[in-house]
Design an enzyme around this catalytic site. Sequence first.
Site, mmCIF file in Angstrom:
data_model
loop_
_atom_site.group_PDB
_atom_site.id
_atom_site.type_symbol
_atom_site.label_atom_id
_atom_site.label_comp_id
_atom_site.label_asym_id
_atom_site.label_seq_id
_atom_site.Cartn_x
_atom_site.Cartn_y
_atom_site.Cartn_z
ATOM 1 N N PHE A 86 -2.509 7.766 -2.076
ATOM 2 C CA PHE A 86 -3.192 9.057 -2.227
ATOM 3 C C PHE A 86 -2.217 10.227 -2.393
ATOM 4 O O PHE A 86 -2.645 11.377 -2.360
ATOM 5 C CB PHE A 86 -4.092 9.312 -1.010
ATOM 6 C CG PHE A 86 -5.176 8.283 -0.847
ATOM 7 C CD1 PHE A 86 -6.342 8.368 -1.594
ATOM 8 C CD2 PHE A 86 -5.023 7.217 0.025
ATOM 9 C CE1 PHE A 86 -7.341 7.413 -1.467
ATOM 10 C CE2 PHE A 86 -6.020 6.254 0.166
ATOM 11 C CZ PHE A 86 -7.187 6.354 -0.587
ATOM 12 N N GLY A 142 -10.136 26.977 -12.892
ATOM 13 C CA GLY A 142 -9.003 26.955 -13.809
ATOM 14 C C GLY A 142 -9.372 26.358 -15.148
ATOM 15 O O GLY A 142 -10.555 26.324 -15.519
ATOM 16 N N LYS A 182 15.690 3.384 -16.651
ATOM 17 C CA LYS A 182 15.329 3.989 -15.365
ATOM 18 C C LYS A 182 16.228 3.470 -14.247
ATOM 19 O O LYS A 182 16.739 4.223 -13.425
ATOM 20 C CB LYS A 182 13.874 3.595 -15.030
ATOM 21 C CG LYS A 182 12.950 4.781 -14.903
ATOM 22 C CD LYS A 182 11.529 4.353 -14.621
ATOM 23 C CE LYS A 182 10.625 5.380 -15.292
ATOM 24 N NZ LYS A 182 9.226 5.178 -15.054
ATOM 25 N N ASN A 202 -10.981 10.121 -5.894
ATOM 26 C CA ASN A 202 -10.573 10.904 -7.071
ATOM 27 C C ASN A 202 -11.773 11.469 -7.819
ATOM 28 O O ASN A 202 -11.742 12.603 -8.298
ATOM 29 C CB ASN A 202 -9.709 10.050 -8.003
ATOM 30 C CG ASN A 202 -8.246 10.092 -7.592
ATOM 31 O OD1 ASN A 202 -7.888 10.759 -6.619
ATOM 32 N ND2 ASN A 202 -7.399 9.383 -8.314
ATOM 33 N N LYS A 246 -10.416 4.511 -3.358
ATOM 34 C CA LYS A 246 -9.497 5.312 -4.169
ATOM 35 C C LYS A 246 -10.228 6.001 -5.335
ATOM 36 O O LYS A 246 -10.066 7.191 -5.583
ATOM 37 C CB LYS A 246 -8.368 4.415 -4.693
ATOM 38 C CG LYS A 246 -7.421 5.086 -5.664
ATOM 39 C CD LYS A 246 -6.622 6.210 -5.019
ATOM 40 C CE LYS A 246 -5.911 7.032 -6.079
ATOM 41 N NZ LYS A 246 -5.195 8.169 -5.542
ATOM 42 N N GLY A 293 -6.461 17.791 -15.220
ATOM 43 C CA GLY A 293 -5.732 16.865 -16.090
ATOM 44 C C GLY A 293 -4.866 15.996 -15.212
ATOM 45 O O GLY A 293 -5.201 15.749 -14.050
ATOM 46 N N CYS A 315 -3.878 11.012 -13.058
ATOM 47 C CA CYS A 315 -4.864 10.247 -12.279
ATOM 48 C C CYS A 315 -6.327 10.615 -12.537
ATOM 49 O O CYS A 315 -7.116 9.741 -12.903
ATOM 50 C CB CYS A 315 -4.557 10.386 -10.793
ATOM 51 S SG CYS A 315 -3.033 9.549 -10.333
HETATM 52 P P1 NAD Z 1 4.542 5.403 -13.771
HETATM 53 O O1 NAD Z 1 4.182 5.184 -15.181
HETATM 54 O O2 NAD Z 1 5.325 6.626 -13.376
HETATM 55 O O3 NAD Z 1 5.359 4.139 -13.204
HETATM 56 C C1 NAD Z 1 5.027 2.818 -13.476
HETATM 57 C C2 NAD Z 1 6.333 2.033 -13.631
HETATM 58 O O4 NAD Z 1 6.041 0.643 -13.651
HETATM 59 C C3 NAD Z 1 7.087 2.328 -14.919
HETATM 60 O O5 NAD Z 1 8.383 2.776 -14.602
HETATM 61 C C4 NAD Z 1 7.097 0.990 -15.662
HETATM 62 O O6 NAD Z 1 8.290 0.791 -16.395
HETATM 63 C C5 NAD Z 1 6.982 0.017 -14.505
HETATM 64 N N1 NAD Z 1 6.495 -1.334 -14.851
HETATM 65 C C6 NAD Z 1 5.474 -1.691 -15.657
HETATM 66 N N2 NAD Z 1 5.337 -3.034 -15.668
HETATM 67 C C7 NAD Z 1 6.265 -3.545 -14.831
HETATM 68 C C8 NAD Z 1 6.604 -4.851 -14.400
HETATM 69 N N3 NAD Z 1 5.941 -5.935 -14.831
HETATM 70 N N4 NAD Z 1 7.637 -5.007 -13.529
HETATM 71 C C9 NAD Z 1 8.299 -3.920 -13.072
HETATM 72 N N5 NAD Z 1 8.021 -2.650 -13.442
HETATM 73 C C10 NAD Z 1 7.010 -2.461 -14.304
HETATM 74 O O7 NAD Z 1 3.162 5.355 -12.959
HETATM 75 P P2 NAD Z 1 2.787 6.097 -11.582
HETATM 76 O O8 NAD Z 1 2.398 7.509 -11.847
HETATM 77 O O9 NAD Z 1 3.842 5.823 -10.568
HETATM 78 O O10 NAD Z 1 1.451 5.309 -11.206
HETATM 79 C C11 NAD Z 1 1.484 3.968 -10.746
HETATM 80 C C12 NAD Z 1 0.122 3.623 -10.179
HETATM 81 O O11 NAD Z 1 -0.150 4.425 -9.025
HETATM 82 C C13 NAD Z 1 -1.038 3.866 -11.148
HETATM 83 O O12 NAD Z 1 -2.011 2.889 -10.948
HETATM 84 C C14 NAD Z 1 -1.566 5.212 -10.696
HETATM 85 O O13 NAD Z 1 -2.925 5.379 -10.998
HETATM 86 C C15 NAD Z 1 -1.367 5.139 -9.201
HETATM 87 N N6 NAD Z 1 -1.245 6.431 -8.541
HETATM 88 C C16 NAD Z 1 -0.500 7.414 -9.101
HETATM 89 C C17 NAD Z 1 -0.351 8.636 -8.437
HETATM 90 C C18 NAD Z 1 0.469 9.749 -9.054
HETATM 91 O O14 NAD Z 1 0.391 10.865 -8.560
HETATM 92 N N7 NAD Z 1 1.255 9.491 -10.092
HETATM 93 C C19 NAD Z 1 -0.970 8.847 -7.202
HETATM 94 C C20 NAD Z 1 -1.717 7.804 -6.644
HETATM 95 C C21 NAD Z 1 -1.838 6.602 -7.327
#
Ligand code: NAD
Length: 436
Positions: free
Chosen positions: A152, A256, A35, A211, A207, A260, A263
């Site tokens: 959010f 719908g 990445k 959700n 949070k 899914g 989150c």
């Molecule tokens: P993601 O899987 O896209 O990204 C997480 C990243 O963290 C990965 O790239 C992984 O390699 C990295 N990682 C893991 N352990 C690590 C470490 N020790 N050091 C450095 N990097 C590390 O996840 P996401 O969708 O970005 O979600 C992250 C958090 O945010 C989750 O808790 C999720 O619930 C929350 N969240 C997500 C969204 C969304 O729309 N995706 C919205 C709000 C909140």
Amino acid sequence: MRITMIGTGYVGLVSGACFADFGHRVTCVDTDAAKIAALHRGEMPIFEPGLDQLVEASVKAGRLDFQTDLAGPVGEADAVFIAVGTPSRRGDGHADLSYVHAAAREIAAALKGFTVVVTKSTVPVGTGDEVERIIRETNPNADVAVASNPEFLREGAAIRDFKHPDRIVVGTDDERARKAMGEVYRPLYLNQAPIMYTERRTAELIKYAANAFLATKITFINEIADLSEKVGADVQEVARGIGLDNRIGSKFLNAGPGFGGSCFPKDTRALVKTALDHDVPLRIVEAVLAVNDNRKRAMARKVAAAVGGNLRGKTVAVLGLTFKPETDDMREAPSIPLITGLLDLGAQVRAYDPVGMELAKHDLPDIAYAVDPYDCAKGADALVIVTEWVQFRALDLVRLKQEMAHPVIVDLRNIYRRDEMKALGFIYESVGRGDI
Ligand code: NAD
């Protein structure tokens, strides 16, 4: 401010790029070397509209960089955000906090000077306490405050959401942390961003409650859709009729195939587990999960019904695989149980998605993939619209019909009008729009 973002995924990369755009100096860290290498080449590891330009501009301005090692950037940071994944733990549905705990341990060892460590990941109530405990245990001399700042943003509209949030929730009772978080978000004040300061545990629960409420709203209208079909009502009119009531609101009332994504399913599951651990069963949220799980497979039976009941040997075209438009995210996409259900019923499936096909191949290796919607429709006995990508809203329906063996469309997002589809000679099924 100097900010370090731990985790460079959908949330970490967007947040980091937006903070850099605000004028802060940001380093995004990820353990996934591929990445970080892609980002060094200027390639985005995820699809999010507008992200590439935002990242490029801040990198050029010297405000944003990417690393695999957190020690240097954490040592220099005023605020370190934890934005690693918190997936469902295999087997029991609790949030898997192993990535958060590991990040806390690594951060602790690298801290220098006063630093605010902020959990941006969605984490169960009490996780902030545990992060603080881990940091103090690993590095007893660290001068640190641990705050909660849940995110959010919605994938597909993430940059806009981050820059124009309905609210920013900051959970801390530490005055220095409060001040630092005010600085981090100060550039948004012109947009009148409402920052809400609260206790850390309250922020964590906000949070999950948000959700779970949104998931409940979707599931509620989905059940009303089922009833509408049976009684000859139109769920879209029902949704409009109730949504105009300010107490209800019109958003998240689109019937719908069930919710899914990365989150809602995992967060509702984790909330139910937290509640059970405290002997407070959340029966509404439990019901939402059960209803939603059943619904996704039921959509396969809906397709079978549309072709006369038997899918064996039939070809089904599926338009849209990602859990919503404008993202490549396939995590818990409704298309997966739907397509698996179609395969179980004996169908052959050919699918098309504008950006999700590469990731979809991991979850759905046994189907064919098309190059465009018309290629997808070739020889199909039915076509199912699963994700409402904008390019599926204005299909050349005459051409589509010519490509298909039988003109059956199952529109699980209600993007077409029934009268128009019937006039074109389609057998058209949608969600919650019943014929009397
Ligand atoms: P993601 O899987 O896209 O990204 C997480 C990243 O963290 C990965 O790239 C992984 O390699 C990295 N990682 C893991 N352990 C690590 C470490 N020790 N050091 C450095 N990097 C590390 O996840 P996401 O969708 O970005 O979600 C992250 C958090 O945010 C989750 O808790 C999720 O619930 C929350 N969240 C997500 C969204 C969304 O729309 N995706 C919205 C709000 C909140």
